[in-house]
Design a protein around this motif. Structure first.
Motif, PDB file in Angstrom:
ATOM      1  N   THR A   9       0.825  -1.208   0.000  1.00 34.96           N
ATOM      2  CA  THR A   9       0.000   0.000   0.000  1.00 34.96           C
ATOM      3  C   THR A   9       0.856   1.254   0.000  1.00 34.96           C
ATOM      4  O   THR A   9       0.593   2.212  -0.736  1.00 34.96           O
ATOM      5  N   PHE A  10       1.905   1.258   0.819  1.00 36.42           N
ATOM      6  CA  PHE A  10       2.782   2.428   0.884  1.00 36.42           C
ATOM      7  C   PHE A  10       3.550   2.606  -0.420  1.00 36.42           C
ATOM      8  O   PHE A  10       3.767   3.737  -0.886  1.00 36.42           O
ATOM      9  N   LYS A  11       3.943   1.487  -1.033  1.00 34.94           N
ATOM     10  CA  LYS A  11       4.661   1.584  -2.302  1.00 34.94           C
ATOM     11  C   LYS A  11       3.754   2.168  -3.392  1.00 34.94           C
ATOM     12  O   LYS A  11       4.204   2.985  -4.208  1.00 34.94           O
ATOM     13  N   SER A  12       2.492   1.745  -3.408  1.00 31.98           N
ATOM     14  CA  SER A  12       1.568   2.313  -4.395  1.00 31.98           C
ATOM     15  C   SER A  12       1.333   3.799  -4.122  1.00 31.98           C
ATOM     16  O   SER A  12       1.173   4.598  -5.051  1.00 31.98           O
ATOM     17  N   ALA A  13       1.322   4.194  -2.840  1.00 32.97           N
ATOM     18  CA  ALA A  13       1.177   5.613  -2.503  1.00 32.97           C
ATOM     19  C   ALA A  13       2.384   6.405  -2.976  1.00 32.97           C
ATOM     20  O   ALA A  13       2.243   7.536  -3.472  1.00 32.97           O
ATOM     21  N   LEU A  14       3.583   5.829  -2.825  1.00 33.50           N
ATOM     22  CA  LEU A  14       4.789   6.509  -3.296  1.00 33.50           C
ATOM     23  C   LEU A  14       4.735   6.696  -4.807  1.00 33.50           C
ATOM     24  O   LEU A  14       5.107   7.755  -5.333  1.00 33.50           O
ATOM     25  N   THR A  15       4.248   5.679  -5.505  1.00 34.55           N
ATOM     26  CA  THR A  15       4.162   5.778  -6.969  1.00 34.55           C
ATOM     27  C   THR A  15       3.170   6.864  -7.382  1.00 34.55           C
ATOM     28  O   THR A  15       3.385   7.573  -8.373  1.00 34.55           O
ATOM     29  N   SER A  16       2.074   7.012  -6.604  1.00 28.35           N
ATOM     30  CA  SER A  16       1.038   7.980  -6.962  1.00 28.35           C
ATOM     31  C   SER A  16       1.406   9.405  -6.588  1.00 28.35           C
ATOM     32  O   SER A  16       1.013  10.351  -7.294  1.00 28.35           O
ATOM     33  N   MET A  46       4.739  10.551  -5.463  1.00 22.93           N
ATOM     34  CA  MET A  46       6.141  10.933  -5.505  1.00 22.93           C
ATOM     35  C   MET A  46       6.706  10.618  -6.882  1.00 22.93           C
ATOM     36  O   MET A  46       6.224   9.744  -7.599  1.00 22.93           O
ATOM     37  N   SER A  47       7.749  11.373  -7.211  1.00 18.47           N
ATOM     38  CA  SER A  47       8.424  11.158  -8.498  1.00 18.47           C
ATOM     39  C   SER A  47       9.283   9.909  -8.442  1.00 18.47           C
ATOM     40  O   SER A  47       9.467   9.301  -7.374  1.00 18.47           O
ATOM     41  N   ALA A  48       9.817   9.534  -9.588  1.00 22.79           N
ATOM     42  CA  ALA A  48      10.610   8.304  -9.651  1.00 22.79           C
ATOM     43  C   ALA A  48      11.878   8.414  -8.820  1.00 22.79           C
ATOM     44  O   ALA A  48      12.336   7.407  -8.229  1.00 22.79           O
ATOM     45  N   ASP A  49      12.483   9.613  -8.727  1.00 23.11           N
ATOM     46  CA  ASP A  49      13.697   9.784  -7.932  1.00 23.11           C
ATOM     47  C   ASP A  49      13.405  10.105  -6.469  1.00 23.11           C
ATOM     48  O   ASP A  49      14.328  10.346  -5.690  1.00 23.11           O
ATOM     49  N   HIS A  50      12.126  10.119  -6.085  1.00 24.97           N
ATOM     50  CA  HIS A  50      11.706  10.369  -4.693  1.00 24.97           C
ATOM     51  C   HIS A  50      12.200  11.711  -4.171  1.00 24.97           C
ATOM     52  O   HIS A  50      12.460  11.863  -2.971  1.00 24.97           O
ATOM     53  N   LYS A  51      12.232  12.703  -5.069  1.00 24.47           N
ATOM     54  CA  LYS A  51      12.655  14.043  -4.651  1.00 24.47           C
ATOM     55  C   LYS A  51      11.514  15.065  -4.764  1.00 24.47           C
ATOM     56  O   LYS A  51      11.685  16.193  -4.308  1.00 24.47           O
ATOM     57  N   THR A  52      10.448  14.658  -5.365  1.00 23.25           N
ATOM     58  CA  THR A  52       9.301  15.549  -5.532  1.00 23.25           C
ATOM     59  C   THR A  52       8.066  14.865  -4.949  1.00 23.25           C
ATOM     60  O   THR A  52       7.756  13.718  -5.311  1.00 23.25           O
ATOM     61  N   LEU A  53       7.379  15.554  -4.058  1.00 25.21           N
ATOM     62  CA  LEU A  53       6.204  15.008  -3.381  1.00 25.21           C
ATOM     63  C   LEU A  53       4.975  15.853  -3.715  1.00 25.21           C
ATOM     64  O   LEU A  53       5.048  17.083  -3.740  1.00 25.21           O
ATOM     65  N   GLN A  54       3.853  15.168  -3.961  1.00 29.19           N
ATOM     66  CA  GLN A  54       2.593  15.846  -4.255  1.00 29.19           C
ATOM     67  C   GLN A  54       1.606  15.626  -3.110  1.00 29.19           C
ATOM     68  O   GLN A  54       1.370  14.497  -2.675  1.00 29.19           O
ATOM     69  N   LEU A  55       1.043  16.717  -2.602  1.00 29.33           N
ATOM     70  CA  LEU A  55       0.023  16.669  -1.546  1.00 29.33           C
ATOM     71  C   LEU A  55      -1.260  17.300  -2.081  1.00 29.33           C
ATOM     72  O   LEU A  55      -1.212  18.360  -2.706  1.00 29.33           O
TER      73      LEU A  55
END
Length: 494
Positions: free
Chosen positions: A249-256, A258-267
């Motif tokens: 579940t958390f991995k799917s949330a990261l995909t939805s 966060m960017s692929a490099d995990h440097k950009t987060l969307q709220l």
């Protein structure tokens, strides 16, 4: 038993009838005994008739005796009847009556023997008439006693029949009670069956409850572990359990989010305000400020915070349009002022023209907003209305002003006379052009597009203000006043 009692009752009635007949015969015999001495043949005939009657009575007594004996034996042999007091009393009375009948039968036998002797010796035994009379009296008494006994026996049999009926009624009640008992047993069996079914359901519910308690126990264990790990974590860090971080579940949330490099987060933030309204624009800016301030003092301090969405996009468009409007207005006014200075070869007149244009634009914008608020039930104009309205009004107003200034240069006389002459010449042209343009922009009102309706309304009001107030009144008055001030200033200097 009831039928036997009824048969005995019938026999008793027959016996009573026979005894009544015998009593009547004996009474007749008693009345005629005085005439026996004179009428021996008649006496003999009467004695024979009496003998027949006594024989019939004796036979009836024997039959009644047998019926009573059979009834008594039947009642004594029935155990259910023996328990009834009324029946026992009737049996005892019947027994005593049977004894009386037996004695009476013996008396009848004796009387019959005596009657037979009197028949054979009637003619020679006239001296014994008194004895016969006595015997007749005894017979009369015996018959009366027998008649009373037969009545008592009939009453006793009636009581016995009533008791038998009561026993029959009680038997029906007993049968009904047994039927009720059987029905109660069936209901009890059904209740026991229902209890067994409910016991199975209860057992199933307890099993499910046990499973639920086990799940609750596991949940409490997980919560305890989470709280223990949370207490060991600093307050400046948002704690997420390790199994959650590794979960799908958390991995799917990261995909939805966060960017692929995990440097950009969307709220995603949902506002209470309507995102298309003007009041939502500053809210989006405040959200951006709150997010930026929240990152201070953390490892993410200095990160870039950007906001998107309808409200933020409208806010950006507003800022861009305001910046473009100020820049465009400044360029247009500067260019118009320069061209007017060249055409009019004056500095005051171009300034008056620009002031008239700004006055027309401001008045049209505010009056248009008031009219739209009343008709269209909206509090504010669209963000692009001021920009396009300014371009339209300034462009049209400058054309009319240039026409006026060209006629002003060609006229002769002082400044006031020349301005009046120019306004008179160009006035009809300006009014006609303003009317045609107002009709053209009025064609946008039925379109149903709010921004076009607002632009058309503001431009029409501005054209009316230009053609009716600015051109015929404001500019001539301003030019005349400026010339007077200039002449007065020159005279003061000289």
């Amino acid at each position: 038993m009831t039928s036997g009692m009824q048969s005995g009752q019938s026999s008793a009635a027959e016996l009573s009838s026979n005894l009544s007949n015998a009593v009547a015969v004996v009474n007749g015999l008693a009345t005629t005994i005085d005439t026996l001495n004179a009428s021996v043949p008649t006496l003999t005939a009467n004695l024979r008739q009496t003998a027949d009657t006594l024989g019939a009575a004796q036979s009836a007594l024997a039959t009644a005796n047998q019926g009573f004996t059979s009834i008594r034996d039947t009642l004594n042999g029935d155990a259910s009847v023996n328990q009834n007091g009324n029946v026992q009393s009737a049996i005892q009375t019947a027994g005593s009556n049977i004894d009386s009948l037996t004695a009476s039968s013996q008396s009848l036998a004796n009387a019959s023997a005596m009657n037979n002797d009197m028949v054979t010796s009637a003619e020679s035994m006239s001296s014994s008439l008194s004895q016969i009379a006595d015997s007749v009296h005894q017979l009369q008494a015996a018959l009366t006693q027998m008649q009373a006994g037969a009545g008592t026996l009939s009453s006793s049999l009636d009581s016995g029949s009533s008791a038998a009926g009561e026993v029959s009624t009680k038997s029906g009640a007993l049968t009904s009670g047994l039927s009720s008992l059987q029905s109660g047993q069936q209901q009890l069996s059904q209740v026991i069956s229902d209890l067994q079914s409910q016991s199975k359901e209860l057992q199933s519910g307890l099993s499910e409850g046990s499973d639920g308690l086990n799940k609750i126990g596991k949940g409490l264990g997980t919560a305890t572990t989470y709280l223990s790990d949370l207490s060991n974590t600093g307050t400046s860090v948002f704690y997420v359990p390790a199994d959650v971080l590794k979960g799908k579940t958390f991995k799917s949330a990261l995909t939805s989010y966060m960017s692929a490099d995990h440097k950009t987060l969307q709220l995603q933030v949902i506002m209470d305000e309507n995102p298309f309204s003007r009041s939502a624009m500053p809210v989006s800016k405040n959200i951006q400020k709150v997010a930026t301030n929240a990152l201070r003092g953390t490892k993410l301090a200095g990160s870039e915070v950007a906001i998107a969405g309808t409200a933020a996009r409208n806010d950006d468009l507003k800022k861009i349009s305001e910046a473009d409007f100020i820049r465009t207005a400044a360029i247009m006014l500067a260019g118009i002022l320069l061209v007017l200075i060249i055409i009019t070869r004056s500095l005051i007149k171009p300034i008056l023209i620009v002031l008239g244009l700004l006055l027309s634009y401001g008045a049209a914008l505010h009056l248009g907003q008031l009219l739209i608020a009343q008709v269209m039930d909206t509090n504010e104009l669209s963000w692009n209305v001021p920009f396009f309205s300014f371009i339209m009004l300034v462009a049209l107003g400058v054309d009319y002003s240039i026409f006026l200034m060209m006629r002003y240069r060609e006229a002769e006389g002082n400044a006031s006379t020349r301005m009046v002459t120019a306004a008179g010449v160009i006035g009809a042209v300006v009014l006609s052009a303003a009317l045609i343009l107002a009709g053209t922009f009025a064609a946008l009102i039925p379109s149903g597009v709010l921004s076009l309706i607002e632009v058309a309304t503001v431009v029409i009001i501005g054209l009316a203000f230009l053609s009716l107030i600015v051109m015929p009144l404001f500019l001539p008055a301003g030019v005349a006043l400026a010339n007077k001030l200039l002449v007065k200033a020159v005279e003061n200097e000289s």
